[in-house]
Design an enzyme around this catalytic site. Structure first.
Site, PDB file in Angstrom:
ATOM      1  N   LYS A  50    -132.913  -3.381   9.777  1.00 16.58           N
ATOM      2  CA  LYS A  50    -132.845  -4.782   9.355  1.00 16.58           C
ATOM      3  C   LYS A  50    -132.115  -5.578  10.427  1.00 16.58           C
ATOM      4  O   LYS A  50    -130.997  -5.228  10.819  1.00 16.58           O
ATOM      5  CB  LYS A  50    -132.078  -4.839   8.030  1.00 16.58           C
ATOM      6  CG  LYS A  50    -132.516  -5.891   7.061  1.00 16.58           C
ATOM      7  CD  LYS A  50    -131.844  -5.628   5.707  1.00 16.58           C
ATOM      8  CE  LYS A  50    -132.015  -6.772   4.765  1.00 16.58           C
ATOM      9  NZ  LYS A  50    -131.205  -6.581   3.550  1.00 16.58           N
TER      10      LYS A  50
HETATM   11  O1  G3P Z   1    -131.748  -9.003  -0.219  1.00 11.02           O
HETATM   12  C1  G3P Z   1    -130.805  -9.917   0.175  1.00 11.02           C
HETATM   13  C2  G3P Z   1    -129.802 -10.066  -0.885  1.00 11.02           C
HETATM   14  O2  G3P Z   1    -128.941  -8.986  -0.891  1.00 11.02           O
HETATM   15  C3  G3P Z   1    -129.047 -11.324  -0.880  1.00 11.02           C
HETATM   16  O3  G3P Z   1    -128.847 -11.617  -2.199  1.00 11.02           O
HETATM   17  O4  G3P Z   1    -127.758 -12.651  -4.103  1.00 11.02           O
HETATM   18  O5  G3P Z   1    -126.473 -12.224  -1.988  1.00 11.02           O
HETATM   19  O6  G3P Z   1    -128.187 -14.019  -2.076  1.00 11.02           O
HETATM   20  P1  G3P Z   1    -127.753 -12.690  -2.607  1.00 11.02           P
END
Ligand code: G3P
Length: 217
Positions: free
Chosen positions: A83
């Protein structure tokens, strides 16, 4: 739509995997921090458990560093997806790593143009962050729809991996638009099973069953 689980919590992954709900896993530096575990150790454990891509994120900010870290992470297991962030350096690293035949997930995507660049650089997955766009009063799903249209116009092979999913509605909408993959926290995937009419209906059946005085076993 494939389901990836967005976590480094091995117990949560194991539970969902036993139900056939896990086509892959995504992690990021914040999720590794939350797990409290060593990145290589926990990622290896996940890779051994899951028969699908497991994203492990680089932390260098320059292309050369990302490539070196990506190659190191790829040694963990054959199903590692490297990634990298959607920066100019991230795109350079994506090109080098994908030319080497490695799976690359380009993350932190917030625009259709960024997604177009990632596809040109050979990304295996593009990760548009739906929830974080919704957080600033934009519509994350519009971005998924735009990328779907653009990728389909030119038959790009890059898979749309809807990320930063926060709600069950995000899962429905991503599937309706045609995201190839959705990565969601375990609690969102489990919440997809809930419906108040299911609970109400089951309650009614149980009350009536008790009145029969019967047993099945
Ligand atoms: O897949 C990306 C994710 O981990 C981000 O999620 O909820 O931190 O915006 P969030």
């Amino acid at each position: 739509m494939k389901f990836f689980v967005d976590t480094a919590d091995v117990d949560a992954i194991r539970e969902l995997n036993s139900l056939g709900m896990v086509d892959g896993v995504t992690t990021n530096p914040s999720l590794i921090m939350k797990s409290g575990r060593d990145i290589k150790e926990v990622t290896k454990e996940i890779c051994d458990m899951i028969d699908g891509p497991v994203s492990a994120e680089t932390v260098a900010l320059d292309a050369e560093g990302m490539v070196a870290e990506g190659r190191e992470l790829a040694k963990i297991a054959q199903n590692i997806t490297i990634k990298v962030p959607l920066t100019w350096d991230g795109l350079k690293a994506c090109k080098v790593l994908s030319d080497e035949g490695r799976m690359v997930n380009v993350t932190l995507c917030f625009s259709a143009n960024q997604a177009l660049l990632a596809a040109k650089a050979g990304a295996t997955f593009i990760s548009p962050f739906i929830g974080r766009l919704d957080d600033i009063n934009l519509d994350g799903m519009d971005l998924i729809a735009d990328i779907r249209q653009i990728y389909d116009n030119y038959s790009f092979k890059t898979e749309i991996l809807a990320a930063s999913i926060r709600t069950v509605n995000h899962m429905t909408d991503a599937a309706k638009i045609g995201a190839d993959v959705a990565t969601a926290p375990p609690n969102v995937i489990k919440a997809m099973a809930n419906h108040p009419l299911t609970d109400k209906g089951l309650d009614g059946f149980m009350k009536d069953w008790a009145k029969t005085g019967q047993k099945i076993l």
